[in-house]
Design a protein around this motif. Structure first.
Motif, PDB file in Angstrom:
ATOM      1  N   SER A  87       0.835  -1.206   0.000  1.00 53.12           N
ATOM      2  CA  SER A  87       0.000   0.000   0.000  1.00 53.12           C
ATOM      3  C   SER A  87       0.866   1.250   0.000  1.00 53.12           C
ATOM      4  O   SER A  87       1.753   1.386   0.848  1.00 53.12           O
ATOM      5  N   ILE A 146      -4.013  -4.064  -4.154  1.00 57.93           N
ATOM      6  CA  ILE A 146      -4.629  -3.376  -5.291  1.00 57.93           C
ATOM      7  C   ILE A 146      -5.840  -2.565  -4.833  1.00 57.93           C
ATOM      8  O   ILE A 146      -6.016  -1.403  -5.205  1.00 57.93           O
ATOM      9  N   ALA A 147      -6.705  -3.179  -4.011  1.00 63.48           N
ATOM     10  CA  ALA A 147      -7.922  -2.504  -3.553  1.00 63.48           C
ATOM     11  C   ALA A 147      -7.608  -1.296  -2.688  1.00 63.48           C
ATOM     12  O   ALA A 147      -8.210  -0.221  -2.855  1.00 63.48           O
ATOM     13  N   ASN A 149      -4.852   0.560  -2.585  1.00 63.35           N
ATOM     14  CA  ASN A 149      -4.259   1.642  -3.381  1.00 63.35           C
ATOM     15  C   ASN A 149      -5.319   2.352  -4.209  1.00 63.35           C
ATOM     16  O   ASN A 149      -5.284   3.579  -4.365  1.00 63.35           O
ATOM     17  N   SER A 150      -6.282   1.600  -4.734  1.00 64.62           N
ATOM     18  CA  SER A 150      -7.347   2.200  -5.533  1.00 64.62           C
ATOM     19  C   SER A 150      -8.226   3.110  -4.679  1.00 64.62           C
ATOM     20  O   SER A 150      -8.533   4.245  -5.057  1.00 64.62           O
ATOM     21  N   LYS A 153      -6.254   6.254  -3.445  1.00 60.92           N
ATOM     22  CA  LYS A 153      -6.014   7.163  -4.556  1.00 60.92           C
ATOM     23  C   LYS A 153      -7.267   7.976  -4.865  1.00 60.92           C
ATOM     24  O   LYS A 153      -7.192   9.191  -5.117  1.00 60.92           O
ATOM     25  N   GLU A 154      -8.424   7.329  -4.844  1.00 59.89           N
ATOM     26  CA  GLU A 154      -9.678   8.035  -5.112  1.00 59.89           C
ATOM     27  C   GLU A 154      -9.932   9.114  -4.065  1.00 59.89           C
ATOM     28  O   GLU A 154     -10.333  10.232  -4.397  1.00 59.89           O
ATOM     29  N   ILE A 179     -16.894   3.441  -5.376  1.00 52.11           N
ATOM     30  CA  ILE A 179     -15.454   3.250  -5.188  1.00 52.11           C
ATOM     31  C   ILE A 179     -15.162   1.826  -4.735  1.00 52.11           C
ATOM     32  O   ILE A 179     -14.232   1.174  -5.216  1.00 52.11           O
ATOM     33  N   GLU A 182     -15.667  -0.687  -7.704  1.00 52.85           N
ATOM     34  CA  GLU A 182     -14.582  -0.606  -8.688  1.00 52.85           C
ATOM     35  C   GLU A 182     -13.280  -1.178  -8.127  1.00 52.85           C
ATOM     36  O   GLU A 182     -12.534  -1.872  -8.833  1.00 52.85           O
ATOM     37  N   SER A 183     -13.015  -0.901  -6.854  1.00 59.25           N
ATOM     38  CA  SER A 183     -11.795  -1.426  -6.222  1.00 59.25           C
ATOM     39  C   SER A 183     -11.838  -2.938  -6.112  1.00 59.25           C
ATOM     40  O   SER A 183     -10.828  -3.619  -6.322  1.00 59.25           O
ATOM     41  N   MET A 186     -11.148  -4.471  -9.541  1.00 58.11           N
ATOM     42  CA  MET A 186      -9.722  -4.401  -9.869  1.00 58.11           C
ATOM     43  C   MET A 186      -8.928  -5.439  -9.087  1.00 58.11           C
ATOM     44  O   MET A 186      -7.999  -6.053  -9.605  1.00 58.11           O
TER      45      MET A 186
END
Length: 313
Positions: A87, A146-147, A149-150, A153-154, A179, A182-183, A186
């Motif tokens: 992260s 991945i989740a 960081n997504s 970032k948002e 959010i 989408e996370s 991904m």
């Protein structure tokens, strides 16, 4: 009779040459990852050596409490890796929340999968259960990274979208749902891609190990199917729990976004390491400057005067 060769540290050294090849390629092409590759490879050697020594004793003991201890240790290390290495940004109390997410997702799936899908009795048989929990955790770490960081970032770059939903009367879960969805998509995409190509293009490690261990190809293939299904379910549960904890922290109970709870700095122990390394390097450079046969550098004004033909006083 086992006809596989006995591997020594010489074989490992030969294999390490492939890492050196990658590092040389990075140096030639200016990729800047040569050092990271070498460090990661050294970590791999150290970690697998320690793990081999520990697991050898755990397998020999055939003790449920030893298996439980290894499972807890692997989850602790996995939570540390997901929080501090995977992260880029961290939220308040992220480590215990990620640890709880991983325990909620990996332990139930691994127990149910080994006991019922794999018909392994007892389910905690060390040489079967520990490798499976390790594979599940490895994929869960990547999915959570991945989740997280997504999401972060948002909230760091596009927080106005969530604020608009909140201003229009949506509660925090309704505002954060796009959010989160989408996370989660991904995070699960690598697992979906792996499921799509496995067996047709790639032959996975567990199947290869089962074949080498003496199982028939058909049995090894079925074993790999079950493990992949367990990995997909565990990754989804771990990521879903981590998303719940993160969104619940970043948007408080009064439906306010709390950017103060997101930390973009390196972890404290990494900052301490970098500072200590920087100080040590400066000391080494200072010793080199004062070494034998080295003249002190002239001041800038003196160098300019010499170039203009004017001697210094």
């Amino acid at each position: 009779m086992d006809s596989s060769p006995t591997l020594t540290w010489t074989n490992v050294l030969i294999g390490f040459l492939f890492i050196l090849f990658d590092s040389a390629l990075s140096l030639i092409l200016g990729l800047g990852i040569g050092g990271s590759l070498v460090v990661a490879a050294l970590r791999c050697i150290f970690q697998l050596t320690i793990m081999g020594l520990i697991l050898d004793k755990v397998f020999a003991s055939d003790n449920i409490w030893a298996v439980f201890g290894i499972t807890l240790l692997l989850n602790l290390l996995g939570a540390f890796e997901a929080t501090y290495n995977k992260s880029k940004r961290r939220f308040t109390n992220m480590f215990p929340m990620i640890l709880l997410s991983m325990l909620c997702g990996t332990v139930p799936i691994s127990i149910l999968g080994t006991n019922f899908a794999m018909s392994q009795h007892p389910f905690w048989q060390p040489d079967q259960y520990i490798p499976i929990i390790g594979m599940i955790l490895g994929n869960a770490i990547s999915a959570i990274g991945i989740a997280m960081n997504s999401v972060q970032k948002e909230f760091t770059e596009n927080r106005d979208k969530v604020e608009t939903y909140l201003a229009m009367g949506a509660n925090r879960f309704e505002a954060c749902k796009p959010i989160a969805v989408e996370s989660l998509k991904m995070a699960l995409l690598p697992t979906v891609n792996q499921l799509s190509v496995i067996g047709l293009i790639s032959i996975p490690g567990m199947m290869t190990g089962a074949i080498v261990g003496g199982k028939s190809v058909e049995q090894a293939a079925r074993l790999q199917m079950i493990i992949m299904f367990m990995i997909s379910a565990s990754s989804a549960l771990c990521t879903l729990a981590a998303l719940f904890f993160s969104l619940n922290t970043i948007v408080d109970t009064r439906h306010r976004i709390r950017p103060d709870r997101i930390d973009s700095r390196k972890p404290a122990f990494y900052r301490w390491r970098d500072n200590a390394t920087s100080k040590l390097w400066r000391q080494i450079k200072g010793l080199r400057c004062w070494g034998p046969g080295r003249d002190k550098k002239r001041p800038e004004e003196e160098r300019v005067g010499l170039l203009n033909g004017i001697s210094s006083p």
